[in-house]
Design a protein around this motif. Structure first.
Motif, PDB file in Angstrom:
ATOM      1  N   GLN A   1       0.675  -1.254   0.106  1.00  0.00           N
ATOM      2  CA  GLN A   1       0.045   0.077  -0.062  1.00  0.00           C
ATOM      3  C   GLN A   1       0.994   1.388  -0.073  1.00  0.00           C
ATOM      4  N   VAL A   2       1.930   1.365   0.647  1.00  0.00           N
ATOM      5  CA  VAL A   2       2.850   2.243   0.766  1.00  0.00           C
ATOM      6  C   VAL A   2       3.582   2.678  -0.657  1.00  0.00           C
ATOM      7  N   THR A   3       3.792   1.388  -1.270  1.00  0.00           N
ATOM      8  CA  THR A   3       4.421   1.680  -2.804  1.00  0.00           C
ATOM      9  C   THR A   3       3.417   2.226  -3.501  1.00  0.00           C
ATOM     10  N   ALA A   4       1.953   1.740  -3.679  1.00  0.00           N
ATOM     11  CA  ALA A   4       1.090   2.338  -4.279  1.00  0.00           C
ATOM     12  C   ALA A   4       0.901   3.968  -3.905  1.00  0.00           C
ATOM     13  N   LEU A   5       1.274   4.177  -2.736  1.00  0.00           N
ATOM     14  CA  LEU A   5       0.707   5.625  -2.590  1.00  0.00           C
ATOM     15  C   LEU A   5       1.940   6.419  -3.148  1.00  0.00           C
ATOM     16  N   ARG A   6       3.171   5.623  -2.908  1.00  0.00           N
ATOM     17  CA  ARG A   6       4.487   6.417  -3.485  1.00  0.00           C
ATOM     18  C   ARG A   6       4.171   6.819  -5.014  1.00  0.00           C
ATOM     19  N   GLN A   7       3.285   5.838  -5.686  1.00  0.00           N
ATOM     20  CA  GLN A   7       3.514   6.195  -7.064  1.00  0.00           C
ATOM     21  C   GLN A   7       2.408   7.364  -7.438  1.00  0.00           C
ATOM     22  N   CYS A   8       1.693   7.735  -6.508  1.00  0.00           N
ATOM     23  CA  CYS A   8       0.827   8.881  -6.555  1.00  0.00           C
ATOM     24  C   CYS A   8       1.453  10.345  -5.958  1.00  0.00           C
ATOM     25  N   LEU A   9       2.761  10.385  -5.725  1.00  0.00           N
ATOM     26  CA  LEU A   9       3.401  11.347  -5.458  1.00  0.00           C
ATOM     27  C   LEU A   9       3.615  12.258  -6.413  1.00  0.00           C
ATOM     28  N   PRO A  10       3.133  13.820  -6.049  1.00  0.00           N
ATOM     29  CA  PRO A  10       3.248  14.617  -7.437  1.00  0.00           C
ATOM     30  C   PRO A  10       4.742  14.775  -7.828  1.00  0.00           C
ATOM     31  N   SER A  11       4.702  15.349  -9.126  1.00  0.00           N
ATOM     32  CA  SER A  11       5.911  16.070  -9.725  1.00  0.00           C
ATOM     33  C   SER A  11       6.214  17.558  -9.347  1.00  0.00           C
ATOM     34  N   GLU A  12       4.997  18.062  -9.053  1.00  0.00           N
ATOM     35  CA  GLU A  12       5.274  19.639  -8.789  1.00  0.00           C
ATOM     36  C   GLU A  12       4.942  19.683  -7.161  1.00  0.00           C
ATOM     37  N   TRP A  13       5.855  20.518  -6.629  1.00  0.00           N
ATOM     38  CA  TRP A  13       5.783  20.792  -5.358  1.00  0.00           C
ATOM     39  C   TRP A  13       5.965  22.230  -4.813  1.00  0.00           C
ATOM     40  N   LYS A  14       5.433  22.810  -3.830  1.00  0.00           N
ATOM     41  CA  LYS A  14       5.453  24.295  -3.509  1.00  0.00           C
ATOM     42  C   LYS A  14       5.971  24.359  -2.034  1.00  0.00           C
ATOM     43  N   GLN A  15       6.921  25.402  -1.836  1.00  0.00           N
ATOM     44  CA  GLN A  15       7.233  25.826  -0.862  1.00  0.00           C
ATOM     45  C   GLN A  15       6.312  25.685   0.412  1.00  0.00           C
ATOM     46  N   ALA A  16       6.537  24.937   1.435  1.00  0.00           N
ATOM     47  CA  ALA A  16       5.599  25.136   2.432  1.00  0.00           C
ATOM     48  C   ALA A  16       5.388  26.450   3.234  1.00  0.00           C
ATOM     49  N   LYS A  17       4.084  26.547   3.875  1.00  0.00           N
ATOM     50  CA  LYS A  17       3.964  27.949   4.571  1.00  0.00           C
ATOM     51  C   LYS A  17       3.535  27.835   5.698  1.00  0.00           C
TER      52      LYS A  17
END
Ligand code: OGA
Ligand code: MN
Length: 202
Positions: free
Chosen positions: A26-42
């Motif tokens: 399940q973790v592997t499947a979730l990792r495949q959903c990681l986005p390619s674009e990220w924003k600086q956290a606020k």
């Protein structure tokens, strides 16, 4: 059953670490959903934020069910926790907001509260980890403190592990990570009124 353990632990001490909340697959499947674009956290809540890279340097991407069925499954599990909390403790949790977070080598998040009494409607925090084969030398631990600022737990960000705590009661920090570190941070909120406008679940 661990859902019962979670409830008992929240009632007794206000926090819980749930190992193997999800399986390696399940973790592997979730990792495949990681986005390619990220924003600086606020810092602050979604609509009341400011950037402050002195206090946190991680990057985030808000979660949405359209990111894939593993994300939908994850959100459904959070819904089950929400319902259970409301039935058992009448917490009135109304909505869940969550984001993927990425800490690259050198990233950290200084000690903070996720919510301050009276100024936010976040009540319960969840943090889930996606990091296979995490080693102590990788750093990146989550330190939990009580309100007297005594350290109560040191949590390594191992894959499959879920941490749950009351948002207003536990200051916490992410120590400098020396390795790419992925987590999902989320918050259950109660329905609130902000600037005269009632929150709408979305
Ligand atoms: C946060 C947070 C902890 C972690 O995003 O507010 O405290 O271990 N994250 O990623
Ligand atoms: Mn936090």
């Amino acid at each position: 059953m661990s859902l019962d353990k979670l409830m008992a632990s929240i009632e007794k001490q206000g926090w819980f670490v749930w190992d193997d909340f999800l399986s390696a697959e399940q973790v592997t499947a979730l990792r495949q959903c990681l986005p390619s674009e990220w924003k600086q956290a606020k810092i602050g809540r979604r609509d009341d934020t400011h950037q402050d890279v002195r206090r946190r340097t991680d990057k985030i991407h808000w979660m949405h069910p359209n990111m894939g069925s593993p994300v939908q499954d994850y959100l459904e599990r959070m819904k089950a926790i929400q319902n259970m909390m409301n039935q058992r403790f009448f917490m009135g949790l109304f909505e869940y907001e969550s984001h993927f977070a990425k800490y690259e080598n050198g990233d950290f998040y200084e000690k903070h509260y996720d919510s301050f009494k009276g100024s936010s409607n976040r009540r319960l925090t969840t943090v889930f980890y996606l990091n296979e084969e995490w080693q102590p030398s990788h750093g990146g631990v989550l330190n939990l403190y009580n309100q007297e600022e005594q350290q109560i737990s040191q949590v390594e960000p191992h894959a499959g592990r879920l941490v749950v705590f009351l948002s207003e009661e536990f200051p916490h920090e992410v120590c400098v990570s020396h390795q790419l570190r992925y987590s999902i941070a989320g918050w259950f909120r109660i329905n609130g009124v902000k600037d005269g406008v009632v929150d709408i679940a979305h």
